[in-house]
Design a protein around this motif. Structure first.
Motif, PDB file in Angstrom:
ATOM      1  N   GLU A  98     -13.351   4.076   2.408  1.00 20.33           N
ATOM      2  CA  GLU A  98     -12.772   2.633   1.797  1.00 20.33           C
ATOM      3  C   GLU A  98     -11.951   2.054   2.716  1.00 20.33           C
ATOM      4  N   SER A 138       0.621   5.012  -5.752  1.00 24.67           N
ATOM      5  CA  SER A 138       0.026   6.384  -5.532  1.00 24.67           C
ATOM      6  C   SER A 138      -0.471   6.276  -4.020  1.00 24.67           C
ATOM      7  N   GLY A 167       3.476   1.168  -9.933  1.00 26.25           N
ATOM      8  CA  GLY A 167       2.066   2.002 -10.052  1.00 26.25           C
ATOM      9  C   GLY A 167       1.753   2.556  -8.649  1.00 26.25           C
ATOM     10  N   GLN A 170      -1.665   2.861  -2.360  1.00 26.55           N
ATOM     11  CA  GLN A 170      -1.942   2.112  -3.785  1.00 26.55           C
ATOM     12  C   GLN A 170      -0.591   1.630  -4.408  1.00 26.55           C
ATOM     13  N   SER A 171      -0.795   0.407  -5.204  1.00 24.69           N
ATOM     14  CA  SER A 171       0.239  -0.059  -5.998  1.00 24.69           C
ATOM     15  C   SER A 171      -0.217  -1.215  -6.832  1.00 24.69           C
ATOM     16  N   VAL A 172       0.376  -1.597  -7.834  1.00 20.40           N
ATOM     17  CA  VAL A 172       0.063  -2.816  -8.458  1.00 20.40           C
ATOM     18  C   VAL A 172      -0.078  -4.167  -7.932  1.00 20.40           C
ATOM     19  N   GLN A 205       0.860  -1.335  -0.063  1.00 24.38           N
ATOM     20  CA  GLN A 205       0.069   0.001   0.042  1.00 24.38           C
ATOM     21  C   GLN A 205       1.063   1.109  -0.218  1.00 24.38           C
ATOM     22  N   ARG A 231      -6.760  -5.086   4.361  1.00 19.74           N
ATOM     23  CA  ARG A 231      -7.360  -6.356   3.440  1.00 19.74           C
ATOM     24  C   ARG A 231      -8.166  -6.926   4.372  1.00 19.74           C
ATOM     25  N   LYS A 262      -1.213  -4.310  -4.764  1.00 22.90           N
ATOM     26  CA  LYS A 262      -2.488  -4.275  -3.903  1.00 22.90           C
ATOM     27  C   LYS A 262      -3.619  -4.436  -4.867  1.00 22.90           C
ATOM     28  N   GLN A 263      -3.426  -3.927  -6.057  1.00 24.36           N
ATOM     29  CA  GLN A 263      -4.594  -4.243  -7.055  1.00 24.36           C
ATOM     30  C   GLN A 263      -4.479  -5.736  -7.557  1.00 24.36           C
ATOM     31  N   GLN A 264      -3.558  -6.248  -7.323  1.00 32.97           N
ATOM     32  CA  GLN A 264      -3.506  -7.857  -8.002  1.00 32.97           C
ATOM     33  C   GLN A 264      -2.871  -8.514  -6.887  1.00 32.97           C
TER      34      GLN A 264
END
Ligand SMILES: Cc1cc2nc3c(=O)[nH]c(=O)nc-3n(C[C@H](O)[C@H](O)[C@H](O)COP(=O)(O)OP(=O)(O)OC[C@H]3O[C@@H](n4cnc5c(N)ncnc54)[C@H](O)[C@@H]3O)c2cc1C
Length: 340
Positions: free
Chosen positions: A334, A166, A164, A169-171, A129, A338, A173-175
């Motif tokens: 949000e 922000s 990625g 957030q990161s790639v 994150q 997790r 965390k997204q996947q």
């Protein structure tokens, strides 16, 4: 069993998550050597089963047992790869303690991580994150993440741009199903300007009589602030901030400020950041307790387990908080951890 990993069936996770939720995993796999990851993933206990990589469990909430394999690292190692006298490249393995790494870099005379002092958790989880605190984020010093990519079955090296990053957030965390982070490399400097303009850092340094602070002094100030403001997970179960600070458009922020006097608003690159803690406090939740699930009386953003709360009870309380903030302010919070 291999010397590179250990399998434990029906493993208790209570001491492996800072909420101290009494969940179990069908299998717990402790990885001593990341080179064994392909072999571990091919084993019948893991193959085609749900998989969760767990660090210290300081950013997860188990609402039930985990019916699958929990992978955790006990790999250790921190080293300086390059050092030209002004900048140094530092490499640390996933199983290292994050704050231990911060202290080690400061002891080497390197700065850049001081504002991220005392964030619980492992090095391997830090990119997930893009951990951040006191005006700094991991992405400012991170150069490379080494990770096992489950989609191609290979270890890869990702540059900062490929991660990625922000806000929280990161790639990765997204996947989360795709990546197993094994190593992090950072670029740190000996003489970087210190970040002092965030939430009481200057005042704390002044209270310590430090007019010309070093990076180590900033770390000490941040630790003192954090110990005062946040409940200690060793004493009372929690996962730090339970909700992200919402980012809204400048128009929406202005509208909300006209309706709600005192609403704190901060400039961020992609809009205006609001204080989730303030929104929650305005809805009357700070210090709320129902059974063993509650909201810290120190910080409205921190949900706590006073002892025997279940993850489902904490999650139910979180949803009630989210609904009340939505009703009063029209903003959907949000969760940051997790939710399992
Ligand atoms: C008191 C307190 C204060 C906190 N303050 C902050 C703060 O100021 N700023 C902040 O950003 N966070 C904060 N946190 C949240 C937390 O400390 C961080 O998110 C930390 O990086 C989580 O590390 P962990 O090892 O405990 O990860 P875990 O909680 O075990 O896992 C978190 C996520 O990362 C994944 N993960 C873990 N390790 C790996 C790996 N090796 N490869 C792939 N995925 C992995 C997990 O699957 C999960 O999705 C705080 C938490 C607490 C309890």
């Amino acid at each position: 069993m291999s010397v590179h990993y250990t399998f434990t069936p029906d493993a208790p996770l209570t001491r492996r998550n800072t909420f101290r939720i009494a969940a179990h995993a069908t299998w717990l796999v402790e990885i001593h050597d990341p080179g064994a990851i392909p072999e571990i993933l091919a084993r019948p206990e893991v193959k085609s089963q749900p998989l969760l990589v767990l660090g210290e469990g300081s950013n997860v909430l188990f609402t039930r047992d985990f019916d699958g394999a929990v992978l955790t690292f006990d790999t250790r190692g921190m080293e300086m790869l390059e050092n030209d006298g002004e900048t140094a490249r530092v490499r640390a393995t996933a199983g290292e303690d994050w704050h231990g790494l911060v202290r080690w870099t400061l002891a080497q005379g390197l700065c850049g991580l001081e504002n991220l002092s005392l964030i619980p958790g492992t090095v391997g989880a830090a990119p997930m994150q893009n951990i951040g605190a006191y005006g700094a984020e991991l992405s400012e010093t991170l150069e490379i993440v080494e990770a096992y990519d489950r989609t191609c079955g290979e270890s890869v090296r990702l540059s900062r741009a490929q991660c990625g990053f922000s806000y929280r957030q990161s790639v990765f965390k997204q996947q989360p199903e795709r990546w197993i982070v094994t190593v992090v490399e950072l670029c740190l400097r000996r003489n970087a300007p210190l970040k002092l303009d965030y939430a009481g850092v200057r005042e704390e340094l002044a209270a310590l009589n430090l007019a010309q602070p070093t990076a180590a002094d900033v770390s000490e100030a941040v630790c003192r602030l954090r110990r005062r403001k946040l409940p200690d997970p060793a004493v009372i179960g929690n996962a730090g901030s339970f909700f992200k600070n919402p980012v809204v458009s400048p128009n929406q922020a202005a509208q909300l400020q006209s309706e709600h006097a005192g609403l704190p608003v901060f400039n961020v690159p992609d809009g205006k950041k609001l204080s989730a803690a303030w929104l929650i406090e305005q809805c009357g939740w700070k210090g709320f307790r129902e059974g063993d699930a509650g909201v810290s009386d120190k910080h409205a953003l921190v949900l706590v387990n006073y002892g025997c709360a279940t993850g489902a009870q904490i999650w139910s309380l979180a949803q009630r908080i989210r609904d009340s903030v939505q009703e009063k302010f029209g903003i959907r919070l949000e969760p940051e951890p997790r939710i399992i």
